[in-house]
Design a protein around this motif. Structure first.
Motif: not given
Length: 117
Positions: A2-10
């Motif tokens: 399972n792959l989760t990619i998230s951005g913070h201020h992006l």
């Protein structure tokens, strides 16, 4: 995996997502028992002149969770640095798991008698 990619201020663009996925293929080549991976990409504005690009990863393997982070001026450089460090950690974890495998009992010499020197 399972792959989760998230951005913070992006905003995570498809090109950044593909870049991270291509880099993670190297990790799965070394160790295929990865359960879950969570990547966090962030931009920290410390001052007007200095912007820090930060990449973090949490990767779950059987029996352990690895957490790494890297910081650079460029987001792609931060991802490269992160994946290099993660590759070393995964190879290290794999050797530790292998070296702790139980060895079989040594066989007694044939004939049942102990050998004397």
């Amino acid at each position: 995996m399972n792959l989760t990619i998230s951005g913070h201020h992006l905003d995570v663009t498809p090109s950044i997502r593909d870049y991270v996925q291509n880099k993670l293929e190297r990790i799965t080549r070394h160790f295929d028992q990865v359960i879950a991976t969570h990547v966090i990409l962030a931009i920290d504005n410390l001052t007007e002149k200095e912007k820090r690009q930060k990449a973090e990863i949490n990767i779950q393997v059987p029996g352990k969770t690895l957490h790494l982070e890297s910081v650079a001026q460029d987001l792609y450089a931060a991802i490269d640095l992160l994946m290099d460090r993660l590759d070393r950690q995964v190879v290290k974890h794999k050797t530790i798991v292998r070296s702790h495998a139980h060895e079989g009992h040594k066989r007694m010499p044939e004939g049942g008698a102990t050998a004397t020197a």
